[in-house]
Design a protein around this motif. Structure first.
Motif, PDB file in Angstrom:
ATOM      1  N   GLU A  60       2.658   0.416  13.245  1.00 24.01           N
ATOM      2  CA  GLU A  60       3.892  -0.154  12.737  1.00 24.01           C
ATOM      3  C   GLU A  60       3.690  -1.600  12.312  1.00 24.01           C
ATOM      4  O   GLU A  60       2.748  -2.272  12.749  1.00 24.01           O
ATOM      5  N   GLY A  61       4.602  -2.074  11.473  1.00 21.92           N
ATOM      6  CA  GLY A  61       4.537  -3.457  11.051  1.00 21.92           C
ATOM      7  C   GLY A  61       5.705  -3.805  10.157  1.00 21.92           C
ATOM      8  O   GLY A  61       6.191  -2.954   9.404  1.00 21.92           O
ATOM      9  N   PHE A  62       6.168  -5.040  10.244  1.00 27.25           N
ATOM     10  CA  PHE A  62       7.284  -5.499   9.405  1.00 27.25           C
ATOM     11  C   PHE A  62       6.793  -5.869   8.014  1.00 27.25           C
ATOM     12  O   PHE A  62       7.436  -5.559   7.013  1.00 27.25           O
ATOM     13  N   PHE A  63       5.635  -6.550   7.958  1.00 30.35           N
ATOM     14  CA  PHE A  63       5.103  -6.997   6.668  1.00 30.35           C
ATOM     15  C   PHE A  63       4.264  -5.887   6.047  1.00 30.35           C
ATOM     16  O   PHE A  63       3.032  -5.967   5.954  1.00 30.35           O
TER      17      PHE A  63
ATOM     18  N   PHE B 290      -1.972   2.180  -3.896  1.00 30.66           N
ATOM     19  CA  PHE B 290      -2.225   3.444  -4.601  1.00 30.66           C
ATOM     20  C   PHE B 290      -3.043   4.394  -3.737  1.00 30.66           C
ATOM     21  O   PHE B 290      -2.724   5.585  -3.628  1.00 30.66           O
ATOM     22  N   LYS B 291      -4.115   3.892  -3.106  1.00 35.52           N
ATOM     23  CA  LYS B 291      -4.988   4.756  -2.314  1.00 35.52           C
ATOM     24  C   LYS B 291      -4.275   5.338  -1.099  1.00 35.52           C
ATOM     25  O   LYS B 291      -4.486   6.507  -0.738  1.00 35.52           O
ATOM     26  N   VAL B 292      -3.433   4.541  -0.462  1.00 35.99           N
ATOM     27  CA  VAL B 292      -2.672   5.057   0.680  1.00 35.99           C
ATOM     28  C   VAL B 292      -1.695   6.130   0.213  1.00 35.99           C
ATOM     29  O   VAL B 292      -1.518   7.155   0.873  1.00 35.99           O
ATOM     30  N   HIS B 293      -1.074   5.907  -0.934  1.00 36.30           N
ATOM     31  CA  HIS B 293      -0.156   6.905  -1.504  1.00 36.30           C
ATOM     32  C   HIS B 293      -0.870   8.215  -1.802  1.00 36.30           C
ATOM     33  O   HIS B 293      -0.302   9.297  -1.614  1.00 36.30           O
ATOM     34  N   MET B 294      -2.150   8.124  -2.224  1.00 33.70           N
ATOM     35  CA  MET B 294      -2.924   9.322  -2.556  1.00 33.70           C
ATOM     36  C   MET B 294      -3.569   9.949  -1.321  1.00 33.70           C
ATOM     37  O   MET B 294      -4.219  10.983  -1.425  1.00 33.70           O
ATOM     38  N   GLY B 295      -3.444   9.324  -0.154  1.00 30.44           N
ATOM     39  CA  GLY B 295      -3.989   9.892   1.079  1.00 30.44           C
ATOM     40  C   GLY B 295      -5.455   9.607   1.310  1.00 30.44           C
ATOM     41  O   GLY B 295      -6.082  10.255   2.162  1.00 30.44           O
TER      42      GLY B 295
ATOM     43  N   ILE C 255      -5.108  -7.884  -6.628  1.00 34.15           N
ATOM     44  CA  ILE C 255      -5.833  -6.717  -7.135  1.00 34.15           C
ATOM     45  C   ILE C 255      -6.127  -5.741  -6.004  1.00 34.15           C
ATOM     46  O   ILE C 255      -5.951  -4.529  -6.144  1.00 34.15           O
ATOM     47  N   GLY C 256      -6.576  -6.273  -4.866  1.00 36.25           N
ATOM     48  CA  GLY C 256      -6.885  -5.418  -3.729  1.00 36.25           C
ATOM     49  C   GLY C 256      -5.659  -4.746  -3.157  1.00 36.25           C
ATOM     50  O   GLY C 256      -5.691  -3.556  -2.803  1.00 36.25           O
ATOM     51  N   LEU C 257      -4.548  -5.485  -3.056  1.00 35.86           N
ATOM     52  CA  LEU C 257      -3.319  -4.915  -2.499  1.00 35.86           C
ATOM     53  C   LEU C 257      -2.790  -3.791  -3.392  1.00 35.86           C
ATOM     54  O   LEU C 257      -2.325  -2.756  -2.884  1.00 35.86           O
ATOM     55  N   ALA C 258      -2.869  -3.971  -4.705  1.00 31.99           N
ATOM     56  CA  ALA C 258      -2.439  -2.907  -5.628  1.00 31.99           C
ATOM     57  C   ALA C 258      -3.279  -1.655  -5.432  1.00 31.99           C
ATOM     58  O   ALA C 258      -2.754  -0.524  -5.422  1.00 31.99           O
ATOM     59  N   LEU C 259      -4.578  -1.826  -5.259  1.00 37.69           N
ATOM     60  CA  LEU C 259      -5.465  -0.685  -5.029  1.00 37.69           C
ATOM     61  C   LEU C 259      -5.142  -0.015  -3.694  1.00 37.69           C
ATOM     62  O   LEU C 259      -5.133   1.214  -3.588  1.00 37.69           O
ATOM     63  N   GLU C 260      -4.863  -0.818  -2.669  1.00 37.75           N
ATOM     64  CA  GLU C 260      -4.530  -0.280  -1.355  1.00 37.75           C
ATOM     65  C   GLU C 260      -3.265   0.579  -1.413  1.00 37.75           C
ATOM     66  O   GLU C 260      -3.206   1.670  -0.836  1.00 37.75           O
TER      67      GLU C 260
ATOM     68  N   ALA D  20       5.145  -0.210   0.902  1.00 40.92           N
ATOM     69  CA  ALA D  20       4.754   1.170   0.600  1.00 40.92           C
ATOM     70  C   ALA D  20       3.721   1.696   1.597  1.00 40.92           C
ATOM     71  O   ALA D  20       2.770   2.376   1.222  1.00 40.92           O
ATOM     72  N   GLY D  21       3.913   1.353   2.871  1.00 36.04           N
ATOM     73  CA  GLY D  21       3.011   1.836   3.914  1.00 36.04           C
ATOM     74  C   GLY D  21       1.733   1.045   4.070  1.00 36.04           C
ATOM     75  O   GLY D  21       0.883   1.398   4.894  1.00 36.04           O
TER      76      GLY D  21
END
Length: 273
Positions: A96-99, A84-89, A77-82, A102-103
């Motif tokens: 940087e990171g391999f794992f 979306f929120k990162v996508h919305m700025g 649930i938290g990762l899905a929210l993260e 969507a940023g």
């Protein structure tokens, strides 16, 4: 006075023991900020550290497999929210990171999972019981609306204050009962939501200081997270409470509600304000 102080120390100690996962997260954030680690990016090391901590907690018996299920659900649930929120700025993960998906580094979900870990452990350690818990027919739609508002307010009006008002109405009579040193206490459930939300806001300031993520106003230099974020965490705590309460009800490990009048009559000495 000495008895009250001793009870307060006992209460603080039990809650501190319930914060092993969050403390491990803060320690990892601080160490990797100060000491650069080789071979992998910092976000990747954090992800691997948190997996190791989660495995150790289950292996050592600090968390049960049932609790791991609810913690994993909260991670998703938290990762899905993260994402979306990162996508919305709303905030960003500039390193940087391999794992990353969507940023968003996968370790971020563990920060939400740590909240569920705290709730599960505190529930068990201080023998939490929810008094006059509202019907799930009211709580589930409210929790769903709270979670969805984190997404929809970017496209529609932000109804968090309306939802906060509904929380007060729905949980007006609800109380949380807990045990410290063999004595049971109780407080309004809404107050416990506010307290947990406030302390998570403090934890959020610590996390952003160590570079866990970054708000737009922190790109040049770190600054205090806006106090208004307390309301966001308060509402998110409602969702996590529902998940944990549902787990406890299904497994039957703790009563989900007790009759306050009957409990006072039968055990008049153990409830204190």
């Amino acid at each position: 006075m000495m008895g009250s102080l001793l009870q307060l120390i006992r209460f603080g100690w039990e809650l501190a023991l319930s914060c092993i996962f969050p403390v491990a997260i803060f320690a990892s954030l601080a160490i990797t900020q100060i000491i650069p680690l080789p071979l992998l990016a910092r976000y990747d090391w954090l992800f691997l550290f948190f997996i190791l901590v989660q495995w150790w907690m289950v292996r050592s018996g600090l968390e049960t497999k049932d609790e791991l299920k609810v913690i994993t659900l909260f991670h998703v649930i938290g990762l899905a929210l993260e994402i979306f929120k990162v996508h919305m700025g709303s905030w960003s993960y500039p390193e940087e990171g391999f794992f990353k998906v969507a940023g968003v580094p996968l370790y971020s979900g563990f920060m939400y999972a740590s909240v569920a870990s705290y709730l599960c452990q505190a529930w068990r350690r201080i023998r939490v019981e929810l008094v006059k818990w509202p019907p799930f027919g009211k709580v589930v739609p409210l929790a769903a609306a709270i979670y969805l508002n984190f997404f929809t307010h970017h496209y529609w009006v932000d109804i968090r204050w309306w939802l906060s008002g509904l929380v007060i109405i729905v949980f007006w009579q609800a109380k949380v009962a807990y045990e410290v040193g063999g004595i049971r206490y109780h407080m309004p459930l809404a107050l416990s939501f506010v307290l947990i939300g406030f302390f998570i806001w403090i934890a959020e300031n610590i996390a952003t200081y160590f570079g866990a993520w970054q708000y737009p106003n922190q790109t040049e230099a770190w600054s205090l997270v806006h106090l208004g974020k307390v309301s966001s965490w308060l509402l998110l705590v409602i969702v996590s409470f529902l998940i944990v309460a549902t787990l406890k009800q299904v497994k039957g490990k703790r009563p989900i509600a007790i009759n306050m009048t009957r409990s006072y009559r039968q055990e008049p000495k153990i409830y204190q304000k």
